[in-house]
Design a protein around this motif. Structure first.
Motif, mmCIF file in Angstrom:
data_model
loop_
_atom_site.group_PDB
_atom_site.id
_atom_site.type_symbol
_atom_site.label_atom_id
_atom_site.label_comp_id
_atom_site.label_asym_id
_atom_site.label_seq_id
_atom_site.Cartn_x
_atom_site.Cartn_y
_atom_site.Cartn_z
ATOM 1 N N LEU A 81 78.033 72.942 26.584
ATOM 2 C CA LEU A 81 76.668 72.494 26.892
ATOM 3 C C LEU A 81 76.451 71.069 26.375
ATOM 4 O O LEU A 81 77.279 70.536 25.646
ATOM 5 N N VAL A 82 75.303 70.494 26.762
ATOM 6 C CA VAL A 82 75.036 69.102 26.369
ATOM 7 C C VAL A 82 73.957 69.071 25.285
ATOM 8 O O VAL A 82 72.883 69.663 25.451
ATOM 9 N N ASP A 83 74.264 68.398 24.159
ATOM 10 C CA ASP A 83 73.284 68.203 23.089
ATOM 11 C C ASP A 83 72.466 66.960 23.465
ATOM 12 O O ASP A 83 72.913 65.840 23.295
ATOM 13 N N VAL A 84 71.263 67.196 24.010
ATOM 14 C CA VAL A 84 70.442 66.078 24.510
ATOM 15 C C VAL A 84 69.811 65.304 23.345
ATOM 16 O O VAL A 84 69.757 64.084 23.358
ATOM 17 N N LEU A 85 69.342 66.060 22.326
ATOM 18 C CA LEU A 85 68.696 65.382 21.188
ATOM 19 C C LEU A 85 68.709 66.280 19.950
ATOM 20 O O LEU A 85 68.248 67.421 20.012
ATOM 21 N N ASP A 86 69.238 65.751 18.836
ATOM 22 C CA ASP A 86 69.151 66.484 17.565
ATOM 23 C C ASP A 86 67.734 66.349 17.020
ATOM 24 O O ASP A 86 67.145 65.269 17.079
ATOM 25 N N LEU A 87 67.195 67.453 16.480
ATOM 26 C CA LEU A 87 65.756 67.458 16.178
ATOM 27 C C LEU A 87 65.404 67.342 14.690
ATOM 28 O O LEU A 87 64.234 67.435 14.329
ATOM 29 N N GLN A 88 66.401 67.179 13.844
ATOM 30 C CA GLN A 88 66.134 66.902 12.403
ATOM 31 C C GLN A 88 65.391 68.022 11.683
ATOM 32 O O GLN A 88 64.697 67.770 10.711
ATOM 33 N N PHE A 89 65.515 69.254 12.168
ATOM 34 C CA PHE A 89 65.034 70.386 11.364
ATOM 35 C C PHE A 89 65.978 71.564 11.612
ATOM 36 O O PHE A 89 66.895 71.460 12.424
ATOM 37 N N ALA A 183 68.347 71.563 18.129
ATOM 38 C CA ALA A 183 68.600 70.488 19.095
ATOM 39 C C ALA A 183 68.059 70.883 20.462
ATOM 40 O O ALA A 183 67.868 72.072 20.742
ATOM 41 N N ILE A 184 67.786 69.858 21.283
ATOM 42 C CA ILE A 184 67.464 70.117 22.691
ATOM 43 C C ILE A 184 68.798 70.211 23.421
ATOM 44 O O ILE A 184 69.610 69.293 23.368
ATOM 45 N N ILE A 185 68.994 71.350 24.075
ATOM 46 C CA ILE A 185 70.272 71.630 24.734
ATOM 47 C C ILE A 185 70.058 71.776 26.237
ATOM 48 O O ILE A 185 69.054 72.334 26.675
ATOM 49 N N SER A 186 71.016 71.262 26.999
ATOM 50 C CA SER A 186 70.977 71.483 28.445
ATOM 51 C C SER A 186 72.418 71.640 28.948
ATOM 52 O O SER A 186 73.344 71.738 28.135
ATOM 53 N N SER A 187 72.587 71.675 30.242
ATOM 54 C CA SER A 187 73.944 71.760 30.796
ATOM 55 C C SER A 187 74.157 70.568 31.713
ATOM 56 O O SER A 187 73.185 69.935 32.156
ATOM 57 N N LYS A 188 75.416 70.286 32.018
ATOM 58 C CA LYS A 188 75.701 69.155 32.918
ATOM 59 C C LYS A 188 75.021 69.388 34.260
ATOM 60 O O LYS A 188 74.433 68.479 34.839
ATOM 61 N N GLU A 197 63.238 64.511 34.454
ATOM 62 C CA GLU A 197 62.272 65.386 33.749
ATOM 63 C C GLU A 197 62.749 65.680 32.324
ATOM 64 O O GLU A 197 61.960 65.676 31.378
ATOM 65 N N ILE A 198 64.058 65.963 32.188
ATOM 66 C CA ILE A 198 64.591 66.294 30.855
ATOM 67 C C ILE A 198 64.525 65.052 29.956
ATOM 68 O O ILE A 198 64.126 65.126 28.793
ATOM 69 N N ASP A 199 64.866 63.892 30.506
ATOM 70 C CA ASP A 199 64.789 62.646 29.723
ATOM 71 C C ASP A 199 63.365 62.386 29.254
ATOM 72 O O ASP A 199 63.143 61.952 28.133
ATOM 73 N N GLU A 200 62.416 62.675 30.135
ATOM 74 C CA GLU A 200 61.018 62.385 29.782
ATOM 75 C C GLU A 200 60.550 63.277 28.628
ATOM 76 O O GLU A 200 59.945 62.804 27.668
ATOM 77 N N ILE A 201 60.870 64.560 28.709
ATOM 78 C CA ILE A 201 60.471 65.478 27.619
ATOM 79 C C ILE A 201 61.197 65.098 26.336
ATOM 80 O O ILE A 201 60.603 65.042 25.261
ATOM 81 N N ALA A 202 62.503 64.815 26.445
ATOM 82 C CA ALA A 202 63.271 64.475 25.236
ATOM 83 C C ALA A 202 62.720 63.195 24.610
ATOM 84 O O ALA A 202 62.615 63.107 23.385
ATOM 85 N N SER A 203 62.311 62.225 25.434
ATOM 86 C CA SER A 203 61.827 60.991 24.815
ATOM 87 C C SER A 203 60.439 61.182 24.218
ATOM 88 O O SER A 203 60.127 60.578 23.188
ATOM 89 N N SER A 204 59.594 62.065 24.787
ATOM 90 C CA SER A 204 58.309 62.361 24.126
ATOM 91 C C SER A 204 58.560 63.007 22.772
ATOM 92 O O SER A 204 57.915 62.677 21.778
ATOM 93 N N ILE A 205 59.494 63.961 22.745
ATOM 94 C CA ILE A 205 59.774 64.659 21.484
ATOM 95 C C ILE A 205 60.374 63.676 20.469
ATOM 96 O O ILE A 205 60.036 63.685 19.287
ATOM 97 N N TYR A 206 61.226 62.784 20.963
ATOM 98 C CA TYR A 206 61.832 61.788 20.072
ATOM 99 C C TYR A 206 60.753 60.889 19.456
ATOM 100 O O TYR A 206 60.801 60.554 18.278
#
Ligand code: AMP
Length: 287
Positions: A81-89, A183-188, A197-206
């Protein structure tokens, strides 16, 4: 197309995950905790409440597009799977632990045939295989720490954060298999179809994560010592200096600083005669 987002329905990652989503602007209404899925009222996102450990499987099968879970669960799933963003908790590690009284203090000394209780059987087996050890993995769904005491296993593989649970159960950690955090996880495949859409949510969370470690600081500083402010608050762009109405001899200084710097910056600003010092939380930091 509606983005399907998996969120842990209980357990250690549940509360902080929901807090992050809400701070990132995803409106979930008042039914959190009662509904199994919620359609966000302001975005084309459906939040599915499922077990953290099922999230990798659901992503792999395409039942959900993206999710938040521990990297330990991703490792255990064995899926690529793809680790889109580590969330620091949710920081923890999957470790091998032995009873205090055992003479073993190094995983290399664990003998073939030893019994190891864990709820992470796949990754445990893989780890001991990689060490050339033929151990017997005993699958439990929780409370692995009690298994040596019950005589069910010789050793355990379990998640550790502070180590206090191991200590309470008279166990000693002797090796780490995997380091983990949420982490935020997705698949290829999901990223191919829903990248924007995934980039947008991940960047809001970031932006929320970045802001959590920052404070907005305001202070009125005597104009005669404004040059000192740059030394006290170093940064790429430096603080903003705003003239005050009237000729008070003061200027307003605004800056974003690391939360860890607040104490030092305030005490140094006071030393140069600053007045009306305020610090405030920041909701989001977007570049
Ligand atoms: P649970 O609360 O048991 O459903 O665990 C869900 C996830 O929380 C695990 O997969 C880990 O990523 C994380 N986790 C579990 N135990 C710990 C711990 N002791 N400290 C920090 N995170 C943990």
């Amino acid at each position: 197309m509606t983005l399907r987002f998996g969120v842990p329905n209980k357990g250690r990652l549940n509360e902080k995950t929901i807090e992050l989503l809400v701070k990132a602007g995803i409106e979930l209404g008042d039914d959190i905790g009662r509904k199994l899925y919620i359609k966000a009222s302001n975005q084309d996102v459906e939040i599915m409440f499922v077990r953290a450990q099922d999230i990798p499987e659901f992503i792999e099968r395409g039942a959900i597009d993206v999710g938040i879970t521990g990297l330990d669960q991703v490792a255990e799933s064995g899926y690529d799977l793809v680790d889109v963003l580590d969330l620091q908790f949710g920081f923890c590690r999957l470790s091998v632990a032995v009873p205090e009284g055992s003479s073993i203090r190094d995983v290399k000394d664990i003998k073939d045939g030893s019994r190891i209780a864990t709820s992470f059987p796949k990754i445990t087996k893989k780890y001991f295989d990689s060490l050339g050890k033929n151990v017997s993995v005993i699958v439990v769904s929780g409370a692995a720490e009690i298994m040596p005491y019950l005589g069910v296993s010789d050793y355990i593989v379990d998640l550790v954060s502070t180590g206090s649970t191991l200590k309470m159960n008279r166990l000693v950690e002797i090796g780490t298999i995997v380091e983990s955090q949420a982490a935020i996880i997705s698949s290829k495949a999901a990223l191919e179809t829903n990248k924007a859409e995934i980039d947008e949510i991940a960047s809001s969370i970031y932006s929320v994560l970045r802001a959590e470690n920052k404070k907005y600081l305001m202070a009125n500083v005597p104009k005669s010592v404004l040059d000192k402010v740059e030394e006290i608050i170093p940064g790429l762009e430096g603080p903003t200096v705003i003239p005050l109405a009237g000729n008070s001899g003061f200027a307003a200084v605004h800056a974003v600083i690391d939360a860890t710097e607040v104490y030092r910056v305030i005490s140094e600003l006071k030393k140069i005669g600053a007045k009306g010092i305020l610090t405030m939380p920041i909701e989001r930091q977007v570049d």
